[in-house]
Design an enzyme around this catalytic site. Structure first.
Site, short mmCIF file in Angstrom:
data_model
loop_
_atom_site.label_atom_id
_atom_site.label_comp_id
_atom_site.label_asym_id
_atom_site.label_seq_id
_atom_site.Cartn_x
_atom_site.Cartn_y
_atom_site.Cartn_z
N LYS A 282 0.72 -1.22 0.00
CA LYS A 282 -0.27 -0.06 -0.05
C LYS A 282 0.93 1.10 -0.07
O LYS A 282 1.96 1.32 0.84
CB LYS A 282 -0.93 -0.10 1.26
CG LYS A 282 -2.03 -1.14 1.41
CD LYS A 282 -3.03 -0.91 0.15
CE LYS A 282 -4.04 -1.85 0.59
NZ LYS A 282 -5.24 -1.61 -0.51
N ASP B 95 -0.10 -0.39 -4.43
CA ASP B 95 -1.50 0.08 -4.58
C ASP B 95 -1.81 1.26 -3.56
O ASP B 95 -1.68 1.51 -2.49
CB ASP B 95 -2.45 -1.04 -3.81
CG ASP B 95 -3.78 -0.77 -3.84
OD1 ASP B 95 -4.27 0.03 -4.52
OD2 ASP B 95 -4.64 -1.81 -3.34
N LYS C 136 -12.66 -7.89 -7.74
CA LYS C 136 -13.27 -8.36 -6.29
C LYS C 136 -14.86 -8.62 -6.42
O LYS C 136 -15.58 -7.84 -6.76
CB LYS C 136 -13.20 -7.04 -5.39
CG LYS C 136 -11.54 -6.76 -5.02
CD LYS C 136 -11.55 -5.58 -3.94
CE LYS C 136 -10.01 -5.48 -3.62
NZ LYS C 136 -9.91 -3.95 -2.99
MG MG Z 1 -6.50 -2.41 -4.22
#
Ligand code: MG
Length: 386
Positions: free
Chosen positions: A173, A201, A279
């Site tokens: 992240k 990300d 997702k």
């Molecule tokens: Mg993501």
């Protein structure tokens, strides 16, 4: 159908989790338990709503998911004439939005139905695919996502620990406003582990910049050989991502911006991404996710499966979906123990070759720890059918 139960659980995370979507020390999750009554007895199936406790990833959050479920989704399901999991999305289509809450119902009913039929979820998803010869893989590459770290030393320590455990794919992240600068963090990881499959990300943290400004901010990442950079700009900025993608050599991956089949198609038409992060919760269900899998497979677009710090209930279903052949980039598929000391369902074990075996048993193929669910539950409600 015998009935449906909603269960809210609060499970401590093994370590605090931070991303641009917020910081959490516990996973506050909504579970759905579907009970079918069959001649041989009752069969139950479990689903998990991947919404986070706060609306930092999308507008959904756990408490709102529970609220919309008890007021609208459960009555819609119990009032519908359903033969199986494929009827869940149509039955819930009168309720707009709330795709993560809807996903939990589809997953629970699929799990129960498949356990009764003795069929694995991986086999079921492959059967739902329209790609010819779609056969699930016996194992999937594991991947670990590492949240925003407070310091470079903390980050390097975390990456080292996961590589020691056997992970071979790492996504960091990143945020321009929290912890070590992205360029510093990723360069340090890259120089210590030159061959690692590494990605970043941003969860939309560069929103507000023009594509040119973002390209300049991210230029330091270009020499690092990243597999992709995920969702740098805002959720609805498909055009901006398309322009940014032309300015970078690193592939752009989209996540938050791909909220439906139509949006994935639009993104691909615009050239807004060359990697799709899929997702099921963002799309409203696993069967909707199979359709996007098919779209990306037909268009030969790189596809990966994303995670939401879910318990083993959702991760087992994700591993099953991730076994379809269109998933060509390692996803956020981590083993039991990654997020929780004690997990609600498992086992999903990391193998020495850095993969996770796809559960072959009926339904999700993992066992739900009922004692742990009871201990972690702080709210539950049961609706009998009929
Ligand atoms: Mg993501």
């Amino acid at each position: 159908m015998e009935g449906i139960e909603l269960v809210r659980v609060r499970l401590p995370l093994a370590e605090e989790w931070s991303s641009s979507a917020g910081t959490f020390s516990h996973r506050d999750s909504l579970l759905v338990r579907a009970v079918l009554s069959l001649p041989g007895g009752e069969v139950e199936g479990w689903g998990e709503c991947p919404a986070l406790p706060a609306p930092g990833y999308s507008s959904e959050y756990t408490e709102a998911a529970a609220e919309v479920s008890l007021r609208f989704l459960v009555p819609a399901l119990l009032g519908a004439n359903m033969a199986g999991a494929a009827d869940v999305a149509p039955a819930l289509s009168t309720v707009k939005g709330h795709p993560m809450a809807k996903t939990a119902f589809e997953a629970a009913i699929a799990d129960a139905e498949l356990r009764a039929a003795g069929v694995s979820m991986a086999t079921y998803f492959a059967g739902a695919s329209e790609i010819e010869g779609c056969v699930p893989a016996p194992s999937v590459p594991a991947g670990v996502v590492i949240g925003l770290a407070g310091s470079l030393a903390e980050l390097l320590d975390a990456v080292g620990r996961y590589l020691d455990e056997g992970y071979r794919s790492v996504k960091l992240k990143i945020s321009p406003s929290f912890g070590p600068a992205p360029e510093l963090a990723l360069s340090a990881v890259r120089s210590r582990w030159p061959d690692l499959v590494l990605a970043a990300d941003a969860n939309g943290a560069y929103e507000g910049l023009t594509p040119e400004e973002a390209a300049s901010e991210l230029s330091g990442l270009e020499p690092l050989g990243l597999a992709y950079i995920e969702q740098p700009l805002g959720e609805d900025d498909l055009v901006g991502h398309a322009r940014l993608g032309r300015l970078l050599t690193t592939p752009v991956c989209l996540d938050e911006g791909l909220g439906s089949y139509g949006l994935v198609e639009a993104a691909l038409e615009l050239g807004a991404c060359s990697v799709v992060n899929l997702k099921p919760g963002r799309l409203g269900g696993f069967l909707a996710a199979v359709r996007v899998h098919d779209l990306c497979t037909r268009r030969e677009v790189a596809l990966r499966l994303g995670g939401m710090v879910e318990t083993g209930v959702a991760r087992a279903a994700n591993v099953a979906l991730g076994s379809l052949p269109g998933f060509t980039v390692p996803g956020d598929l981590s083993a039991t123990g990654r997020f929780f000391e004690e997990d609600l369902a498992g086992p999903l074990a990391l193998r020495p070759d850095g993969t996770i075996s796809v559960p072959a048993g009926a339904g999700s193929g993992v066992e739900v720890d009922r004692d742990l669910v009871d201990r972690a539950a702080f709210w539950r409600r049961w609706w009998p059918a009929g």
